[in-house]
Design a protein around this motif. Structure first.
Motif, mmCIF file in Angstrom:
data_model
loop_
_atom_site.group_PDB
_atom_site.id
_atom_site.type_symbol
_atom_site.label_atom_id
_atom_site.label_comp_id
_atom_site.label_asym_id
_atom_site.label_seq_id
_atom_site.Cartn_x
_atom_site.Cartn_y
_atom_site.Cartn_z
ATOM 1 N N ILE A 47 0.844 -1.192 0.000
ATOM 2 C CA ILE A 47 0.000 0.000 0.000
ATOM 3 C C ILE A 47 0.878 1.240 0.000
ATOM 4 N N VAL A 48 0.576 2.180 -0.884
ATOM 5 C CA VAL A 48 1.196 3.506 -0.865
ATOM 6 C C VAL A 48 0.134 4.486 -0.396
ATOM 7 N N TRP A 49 0.360 5.028 0.762
ATOM 8 C CA TRP A 49 -0.592 5.953 1.389
ATOM 9 C C TRP A 49 -0.216 7.382 0.994
ATOM 10 N N PHE A 50 -0.961 7.922 0.032
ATOM 11 C CA PHE A 50 -0.725 9.295 -0.427
ATOM 12 C C PHE A 50 -1.333 10.276 0.569
ATOM 13 N N ARG A 51 -0.605 11.382 0.791
ATOM 14 C CA ARG A 51 -1.093 12.413 1.701
ATOM 15 C C ARG A 51 -0.906 13.773 1.017
ATOM 16 N N ARG A 52 0.165 14.474 1.346
ATOM 17 C CA ARG A 52 0.516 15.695 0.603
ATOM 18 C C ARG A 52 1.822 15.439 -0.160
ATOM 19 N N ASP A 53 1.758 14.405 -0.985
ATOM 20 C CA ASP A 53 2.858 14.008 -1.862
ATOM 21 C C ASP A 53 2.237 13.546 -3.178
ATOM 22 N N THR A 97 -6.525 -6.578 0.970
ATOM 23 C CA THR A 97 -5.615 -6.745 -0.173
ATOM 24 C C THR A 97 -4.494 -7.735 0.099
ATOM 25 N N ASN A 98 -4.447 -8.264 1.333
ATOM 26 C CA ASN A 98 -3.337 -9.135 1.733
ATOM 27 C C ASN A 98 -2.000 -8.404 1.631
ATOM 28 N N ALA A 99 -2.013 -7.110 1.964
ATOM 29 C CA ALA A 99 -0.795 -6.303 1.897
ATOM 30 C C ALA A 99 0.134 -6.636 3.056
ATOM 31 N N ASP A 100 1.428 -6.668 2.776
ATOM 32 C CA ASP A 100 2.391 -6.898 3.853
ATOM 33 C C ASP A 100 3.196 -5.651 4.186
ATOM 34 N N SER A 101 2.983 -4.558 3.418
ATOM 35 C CA SER A 101 3.745 -3.334 3.649
ATOM 36 C C SER A 101 2.876 -2.108 3.375
ATOM 37 N N VAL A 102 3.153 -1.037 4.119
ATOM 38 C CA VAL A 102 2.542 0.268 3.865
ATOM 39 C C VAL A 102 3.669 1.298 3.830
ATOM 40 N N HIS A 103 3.723 2.070 2.751
ATOM 41 C CA HIS A 103 4.730 3.121 2.609
ATOM 42 C C HIS A 103 4.045 4.482 2.522
ATOM 43 N N TRP A 104 4.652 5.475 3.154
ATOM 44 C CA TRP A 104 4.151 6.852 3.027
ATOM 45 C C TRP A 104 5.305 7.828 3.187
ATOM 46 N N SER A 161 8.200 5.017 6.496
ATOM 47 C CA SER A 161 7.973 6.393 6.055
ATOM 48 C C SER A 161 9.247 6.932 5.418
ATOM 49 N N HIS A 162 9.092 7.946 4.569
ATOM 50 C CA HIS A 162 10.186 8.462 3.749
ATOM 51 C C HIS A 162 10.116 9.992 3.718
ATOM 52 N N ASN A 163 11.184 10.613 3.243
ATOM 53 C CA ASN A 163 11.213 12.070 3.082
ATOM 54 C C ASN A 163 11.027 12.425 1.619
ATOM 55 N N ALA A 164 9.915 13.093 1.315
ATOM 56 C CA ALA A 164 9.658 13.545 -0.050
ATOM 57 C C ALA A 164 9.497 15.044 -0.142
ATOM 58 N N ASN A 165 9.346 15.734 0.988
ATOM 59 C CA ASN A 165 8.850 17.103 0.950
ATOM 60 C C ASN A 165 9.807 18.156 1.470
#
Length: 381
Positions: free
Chosen positions: A5-11, A90-97, A125-129
């Motif tokens: 899962i890719v959790w979109f927010r303000r990216d 979805t049987n997801a094993d990961s969530v990234h944001w 979690s990652h740095n995009a902003n």
């Protein structure tokens, strides 16, 4: 088959999106998700102009995802419960944001990460902003900066531009039932005060890239001078695109310095450095808010606690909000704000100074009005 899962927010972009890139590199199918939960941003949930932008930016992101073989799954919060439901469905094993830095969201995201990991789900979690995350720049005494110039001197010395991460060529996604339409979120106003906004803005990643290209071609060379003239189109107007993550600051730095690689001159170097320094102010604002989270509601400098504000005057505030003070530059700025959702930075300073120093109305009255009417309303800024 498992998913990510890719959790979109303000990216809200596909290019240079670290969370999306990490999901793509996992080799799994990807579930792009936006979860609407403005109440979780209290006491500063997004204002009306921000919601207008968000509506159109989500539409643009969904269209871009569809071009890549996917689609945006839209849901309402609570966020943690919704993510858990999606992991199960979805049987997801990961969530990234990608990380956000407002105090309420830092606390929420920390709780979400711990809960998902407690469930056995990989949560990253990652740095995009930001060019620099707020905890990475410190004084020699390992304390936060409170003054811009020494902050930027240290940060600028550490800045290493890199090329943006390419958008995925294809995004393989499973079908997920039960999503909402973006219209169902009710982001647009019932009374259409926003009718002129579309004449001035193109929300979405393509609009951000277009604004950057036009700025580099038309205005960057004269930026050090023209940026101070409200009647001149001398600024980039990238602030709302940056706030919603339709473009990242590293992309902008790379594009500006790429122009220097193709035609360097003292004037061009000065112009580029002047604009990058303004991005530095954005970094500094996030640095301050992270280390002094009370400053969105209380004075950063405690010496102002005893300042003698005038009693709240609703008539005076209304005249200021409507651009009916009788002072042309103040009224022009406030009317521009109402019509376009934006105001030139120099005029923002003027109308704020007039409200607080001349009318002596508390700065929070102005902050709340700007929060509701600016398309680039950003808590740190």
């Amino acid at each position: 088959m498992t998913c990510t899962i890719v959790w979109f927010r303000r990216d809200l972009r596909l290019v240079d999106n670290p969370a999306l890139d990490a999901a793509v590199r996992s080799g799994q199918r990807i579930v792009p998700v936006y979860i609407h939960a403005p109440e979780e941003e209290a006491p500063w949930p997004p204002g009306a102009a921000s919601n207008w932008w968000l509506h159109h930016s989500l539409i643009a992101l969904d269209a871009d995802l569809r071009k890549h073989g996917s689609a945006l799954h839209v849901a309402r919060g609570p966020t943690l419960a919704t993510l858990r439901q999606l992991v199960s469905a979805t049987n997801a094993d990961s969530v990234h944001w990608n990380r956000l830095y407002e105090p309420a969201l830092i606390a929420r995201d920390k709780e979400i990460k711990a809960a998902l990991r407690g469930d056995g789900t990989n949560a990253e979690s990652h740095n995009a902003n930001l060019l620099f995350e707020p905890w990475t720049i410190a004084t020699n005494q390992d304390s936060p900066y409170r003054v811009f110039t020494p902050f930027w001197r240290k940060a600028r010395a550490q800045l290493e531009p890199r090329p943006p991460i390419d958008a995925p060529k294809k995004i393989a996604s499973p079908d997920i039932p039960g999503g909402l339409s973006i219209d169902n979120l009710g982001l647009l106003p019932t009374i259409r005060w926003d009718r002129q906004f579309g004449d001035h803005w193109q929300p979405g990643e393509a609009g951000a890239q277009r604004a950057l290209d036009e700025f580099c071609v038309d205005a960057l060379a004269d930026y050090p001078h023209e940026r101070d003239i409200p009647s001149s189109p001398g600024t980039s107007r990238l602030s709302p695109h940056l706030h919603f993550g339709e473009i990242g600051p590293m992309q902008i730095v790379w594009a500006i310095q790429d122009r220097l690689r193709h035609g360097k001159s003292p004037k061009a170097e000065k112009a580029a450095e002047s604009y990058i320094r303004e991005l530095g102010w954005r970094e500094f604002s996030h640095h301050l808010l992270f280390h002094f989270p009370h400053m969105s509601d209380r004075n950063l400098d405690d010496r102002f606690k005893g300042f003698s504000w005038a009693a709240q005057d609703d008539d005076v505030l209304r005249r200021w909000q409507r651009g009916d003070t009788g002072i042309p530059i103040i009224d022009a700025g406030m009317r521009e704000l109402w019509a376009t959702g934006w105001m030139h930075n120099r005029v923002r300073m003027l109308v704020a100074s007039f409200l607080t120093k001349n009318l002596r109305q508390h700065w929070l009255h102005g902050a709340r009005w700007f929060w509701d009417t600016l398309v680039d309303a950003d808590l740190a800024n």
